[in-house]
Design an enzyme around this catalytic site. Sequence first.
Site, short mmCIF file in Angstrom:
data_model
loop_
_atom_site.label_atom_id
_atom_site.label_comp_id
_atom_site.label_asym_id
_atom_site.label_seq_id
_atom_site.Cartn_x
_atom_site.Cartn_y
_atom_site.Cartn_z
N ASP A 165 11.77 -36.47 -4.00
CA ASP A 165 10.93 -35.63 -3.15
C ASP A 165 11.33 -34.16 -3.23
O ASP A 165 12.33 -33.80 -3.83
CB ASP A 165 10.99 -36.11 -1.69
CG ASP A 165 12.40 -36.52 -1.28
OD1 ASP A 165 13.36 -35.88 -1.73
OD2 ASP A 165 12.54 -37.48 -0.49
N GLU B 119 7.73 -41.78 5.82
CA GLU B 119 8.06 -41.89 7.23
C GLU B 119 7.48 -43.17 7.85
O GLU B 119 6.66 -43.85 7.22
CB GLU B 119 7.49 -40.66 7.97
CG GLU B 119 7.94 -39.32 7.41
CD GLU B 119 9.33 -38.91 7.90
OE1 GLU B 119 10.16 -39.80 8.15
OE2 GLU B 119 9.57 -37.71 8.04
N ASP C 180 15.51 -43.58 10.95
CA ASP C 180 14.33 -44.37 11.34
C ASP C 180 13.86 -45.31 10.22
O ASP C 180 12.77 -45.86 10.28
CB ASP C 180 13.18 -43.46 11.77
CG ASP C 180 12.77 -42.47 10.68
OD1 ASP C 180 13.30 -42.56 9.55
OD2 ASP C 180 11.91 -41.60 10.97
N HIS D 274 13.23 -44.59 7.01
CA HIS D 274 12.36 -44.09 5.95
C HIS D 274 13.12 -43.98 4.63
O HIS D 274 14.31 -43.69 4.61
CB HIS D 274 11.71 -42.75 6.34
CG HIS D 274 12.64 -41.58 6.34
ND1 HIS D 274 13.16 -41.04 7.49
CD2 HIS D 274 13.12 -40.82 5.32
CE1 HIS D 274 13.92 -40.00 7.19
NE2 HIS D 274 13.92 -39.85 5.87
#
Length: 267
Positions: free
Chosen positions: A72, A148, A141, A143
């Site tokens: 990314d 996400e 979380d 991801h």
Amino acid sequence: MRLIPLQTSEQVSRWAARHIAERINRFQPTADRPFVLGLPTGGTPLQTYKELIRLYQAGEVSFQHVVTFNMDEYVGLPKEHPQSYHTFMYRNFFDHIDIQPQNINILNGNTEDHDAECRRYEEKIKSYGKIHLFMGGVGVDGHIAFNEPASSLGSRTRIKTLTEDTLIANSRFFDNDITKVPKYALTVGVATLLDAEEVMLLITGYNKALALQACVEGSVNHMWTVSALQLHKRGIVVCDEPATQELKVKTVKYFTQLETQAIQSVL
């Protein structure tokens, strides 16, 4: 799925680096047949990069015929910015090994047409056939890359809006000022990751314990995109002891027995 429960984050980094080096050496890449490696950024893989550099300097692995694709990149952050993922990768890895510049692939977050850039990236990956090994980290979380919670498990490379949790977590790289963190990023998709021949995730620290639990013991769930690794035929999770705090005791014992040889290799 393989789960390799080690004691410390240092052991995780050492095992991961050795595994990458072994995969490259076993593949015996050439200019016409390169080894294709997917790479992450962030704090978790830093020690793995340092260990890979050490292995390279010791003559135990070469990256001369390795092609890399990063996961990314932030949108709107210049490549030269100290917190861009271009800068991160060169500063912490590429500048210290023998990789050829033309073999480095990182998404360009400064193009006028982000959709076109994402399509180009997917096509570039396909031009090599597949990614042989994709190393990744995991967010608190759950991801993976910037996929996400609630991301499609069939997603491809695209632009994503970053959640507040991610902005807060990444603000530590931006003077702890959340307003300085880019709100968007280009990221490979979950399906892009799952297309790799092998996916290896590094999960360390108490704050990643719920993510590890979701990955190993939970159901496949788009709210925890890391859980998609359960669908992969060659998924590996390398974790330290603090990250196992939410796992069942019998789960840890089971994988500790299965992976005795792997665990002993870094003791």
